[in-house]
Design a protein around this motif. Structure first.
Motif, PDB file in Angstrom:
ATOM      1  N   CYS A 283       0.825  -1.220   0.000  1.00  0.00           N
ATOM      2  CA  CYS A 283       0.000   0.000   0.000  1.00  0.00           C
ATOM      3  C   CYS A 283       0.857   1.268   0.000  1.00  0.00           C
ATOM      4  O   CYS A 283       0.458   2.292  -0.534  1.00  0.00           O
ATOM      5  CB  CYS A 283      -0.973   0.003   1.181  1.00  0.00           C
ATOM      6  SG  CYS A 283      -0.234   0.470   2.768  1.00  0.00           S
ATOM      7  N   GLY A 284       2.031   1.198   0.634  1.00  0.00           N
ATOM      8  CA  GLY A 284       2.923   2.363   0.637  1.00  0.00           C
ATOM      9  C   GLY A 284       2.599   3.399   1.706  1.00  0.00           C
ATOM     10  O   GLY A 284       3.323   4.371   1.842  1.00  0.00           O
ATOM     11  N   HIS A 285       1.494   3.200   2.442  1.00  0.00           N
ATOM     12  CA  HIS A 285       1.184   4.214   3.466  1.00  0.00           C
ATOM     13  C   HIS A 285       0.940   3.645   4.863  1.00  0.00           C
ATOM     14  O   HIS A 285       0.696   4.391   5.793  1.00  0.00           O
ATOM     15  CB  HIS A 285      -0.001   5.083   3.016  1.00  0.00           C
ATOM     16  CG  HIS A 285      -1.239   4.288   2.710  1.00  0.00           C
ATOM     17  ND1 HIS A 285      -1.678   4.065   1.430  1.00  0.00           N
ATOM     18  CD2 HIS A 285      -2.093   3.648   3.514  1.00  0.00           C
ATOM     19  CE1 HIS A 285      -2.766   3.327   1.455  1.00  0.00           C
ATOM     20  NE2 HIS A 285      -3.044   3.049   2.703  1.00  0.00           N
TER      21      HIS A 285
ATOM     22  N   LEU B 178      10.221   1.712   3.476  1.00  0.00           N
ATOM     23  CA  LEU B 178      10.515   2.649   2.382  1.00  0.00           C
ATOM     24  C   LEU B 178      11.521   3.705   2.834  1.00  0.00           C
ATOM     25  O   LEU B 178      12.429   4.075   2.073  1.00  0.00           O
ATOM     26  CB  LEU B 178       9.222   3.326   1.911  1.00  0.00           C
ATOM     27  CG  LEU B 178       8.339   2.469   0.990  1.00  0.00           C
ATOM     28  CD1 LEU B 178       6.925   3.035   0.922  1.00  0.00           C
ATOM     29  CD2 LEU B 178       8.940   2.377  -0.413  1.00  0.00           C
ATOM     30  N   ALA B 179      11.383   4.166   4.067  1.00  0.00           N
ATOM     31  CA  ALA B 179      12.323   5.167   4.581  1.00  0.00           C
ATOM     32  C   ALA B 179      13.738   4.580   4.641  1.00  0.00           C
ATOM     33  O   ALA B 179      14.722   5.262   4.336  1.00  0.00           O
ATOM     34  CB  ALA B 179      11.889   5.638   5.969  1.00  0.00           C
ATOM     35  N   THR B 180      13.833   3.310   5.015  1.00  0.00           N
ATOM     36  CA  THR B 180      15.148   2.650   5.058  1.00  0.00           C
ATOM     37  C   THR B 180      15.729   2.549   3.653  1.00  0.00           C
ATOM     38  O   THR B 180      16.920   2.818   3.442  1.00  0.00           O
ATOM     39  CB  THR B 180      15.027   1.242   5.681  1.00  0.00           C
ATOM     40  OG1 THR B 180      14.257   1.339   6.879  1.00  0.00           O
ATOM     41  CG2 THR B 180      16.379   0.655   5.996  1.00  0.00           C
ATOM     42  N   LEU B 181      14.882   2.182   2.688  1.00  0.00           N
ATOM     43  CA  LEU B 181      15.357   2.089   1.297  1.00  0.00           C
ATOM     44  C   LEU B 181      15.783   3.462   0.781  1.00  0.00           C
ATOM     45  O   LEU B 181      16.762   3.579   0.038  1.00  0.00           O
ATOM     46  CB  LEU B 181      14.261   1.500   0.397  1.00  0.00           C
ATOM     47  CG  LEU B 181      13.967   0.009   0.628  1.00  0.00           C
ATOM     48  CD1 LEU B 181      12.697  -0.410  -0.119  1.00  0.00           C
ATOM     49  CD2 LEU B 181      15.149  -0.857   0.176  1.00  0.00           C
ATOM     50  N   TRP B 182      15.054   4.495   1.166  1.00  0.00           N
ATOM     51  CA  TRP B 182      15.447   5.862   0.777  1.00  0.00           C
ATOM     52  C   TRP B 182      16.840   6.177   1.324  1.00  0.00           C
ATOM     53  O   TRP B 182      17.707   6.697   0.619  1.00  0.00           O
ATOM     54  CB  TRP B 182      14.421   6.889   1.312  1.00  0.00           C
ATOM     55  CG  TRP B 182      14.924   8.288   1.132  1.00  0.00           C
ATOM     56  CD1 TRP B 182      14.834   9.050   0.001  1.00  0.00           C
ATOM     57  CD2 TRP B 182      15.665   9.072   2.082  1.00  0.00           C
ATOM     58  NE1 TRP B 182      15.463  10.267   0.188  1.00  0.00           N
ATOM     59  CE2 TRP B 182      15.986  10.305   1.458  1.00  0.00           C
ATOM     60  CE3 TRP B 182      16.085   8.859   3.400  1.00  0.00           C
ATOM     61  CZ2 TRP B 182      16.700  11.316   2.106  1.00  0.00           C
ATOM     62  CZ3 TRP B 182      16.798   9.863   4.040  1.00  0.00           C
ATOM     63  CH2 TRP B 182      17.103  11.084   3.402  1.00  0.00           C
TER      64      TRP B 182
END
Ligand SMILES: [Zn+2]
Length: 390
Positions: A296-298, A306-310
């Protein structure tokens, strides 16, 4: 007055056209419940007709109430010894909620087993890390992937009931197994319907119970750790926090459990996964969408990973499983959420990681300050409301 007991009845099987259930009638406070584990008929030969799985499933209830357990079927001697002499006394000493109790059973030893190496497939970071680390060249190459139907309170798959979700997950495991040459096995159970316990307090016990029910298949089970060994704590409300204690003590004469991935933090695992191309197509940490859908991404789990991947500059590798463009469009707010979400130990790690980054945009910092103020105001408002009521 004599001590109260839980009876674990003699094991029996119920077979229909497709599935076979291994059942035991459990008596707690004069209430009878039939607990079962269910496999497809062709896999039913792997059921281990011992009390082991049922004892493990009811152990948290027995300890919470301080009831002894009496088994009317055989139990593995090693497991019986480890639970009675180590796990139960340690949890009794170290927690407020678990009480002294004992397990009584006639004992036996080895099971004839296929000796397979197995792990569960969820698509999550921990599960994929275990699969990555146990390929053909490893000491314990995984042969079987499993999926257990353990409902979890934090998984709320939108527009879907639990049974439907389980079948959809099975289809995805089937596809993964076909692509990468694994055997697979699916196990359904009614533990959740019969034992009304908060899922996070019992998840490890239930996972292990499922594995113990199929000891004729499994010789080594790799249970994917959600945290690093050094983050160990005996928190009775989060069984995964003390996996390191429970998991090795669940081994029997024929089955060894390892806590796979306990040598790494979640962040370190994600870093390694970014070099594992299978993860680009299969990473699925989401708590809101089924395995057959895009993340879902949220939700909080998506935003954390996602923050870790960023942080590692690897977002674009995961375009197939996340809507990366959408994430980037609101990058500052998304990072700010991961900064302020410090509820769990894994969330806190990611928040610290982001704050340590030299490339963290000022806008993200600004948003995180707004969010923090909003959270603080909300808490104050709630406390005021509480005071008004009292
Ligand atoms: Zn999600």
């Amino acid at each position: 007055m004599s001590k109260k007991v839980i009876d674990v009845g003699k094991i029996y099987f119920i077979k229909d056209n497709n599935n076979t259930k291994m059942c035991s009638d459990i008596k707690i406070d004069n209430r009878h419940n039939t607990l079962w584990f269910s496999l497809k008929n062709e896999d039913a030969k792997y059921f281990c007709e011992r009390a082991d799985a049922f004892v493990m499933a009811i152990l948290p209830i027995a300890m919470t109430r301080g009831y002894d357990v009496i088994c009317h079927d055989l139990m593995s001697k090693k497991l019986h010894y480890q639970l009675n002499h180590y796990l139960i006394p340690i949890l009794n000493d170290e927690t407020e909620i678990y009480n002294k109790m004992s397990i009584y059973a006639d004992l036996t030893d080895k099971v004839e087993t296929e000796n397979a190496v197995m792990t569960s497939f969820t698509g999550g970071v921990d599960s994929l890390y275990t699969i990555m680390k146990h390929g053909k060249e490893s000491d314990f190459p995984i042969k079987y992937l499993c999926l257990f139907n353990l409902k979890s309170y934090y998984m709320y798959i939108e527009k879907r009931d639990e049974k439907e979700n389980f079948y959809k997950q099975c289809e995805r495991v089937e596809e993964f197994a076909r692509q990468y040459n694994y055997e697979k096995i699916y196990l359904d159970t009614n533990l959740d319907e019969c034992l009304s316990e908060y899922f996070s307090t019992v998840v490890t016990f239930r996972n292990i119970a499922c594995v113990l029910s199929i000891q004729k298949l499994v010789g080594t089970y790799l249970l994917s750790s959600s945290r690093k060994a050094t983050q160990f704590e005996i928190d009775p409300y989060i069984s995964e926090a003390f996996d390191l204690l429970i998991v090795p003590l669940a081994s029997t004469e024929s089955l060894t459990f390892y806590l796979s991935g306990a040598e790494k933090t979640r962040i370190e695992k994600i870093k390694e996964l970014t070099e594992y191309d299978i993860s680009y197509k299969w990473l699925h940490p989401c708590a809101r969408r089924g395995l057959d859908e895009k993340n879902c991404g949220h939700c909080s789990k998506c935003l954390r990973d996602l923050a870790t991947l960023w942080y590692f500059g690897e977002l674009d590798k995961y375009k197939e499983v996340f809507d990366i463009d959408k994430y980037k469009k609101n990058l500052n707010q998304n990072l700010a959420y991961a900064i302020v979400n410090t509820k769990g130990i894994l969330d806190k790690d990611v928040s610290d990681l982001l704050l340590s980054s030299k490339s963290l945009p000022d806008e993200a910092k600004k948003y995180s300050k707004y969010f923090k103020t909003a959270i603080k105001n909300l808490e104050e408002y709630k406390n005021d409301k509480k005071d008004d009521k009292e």
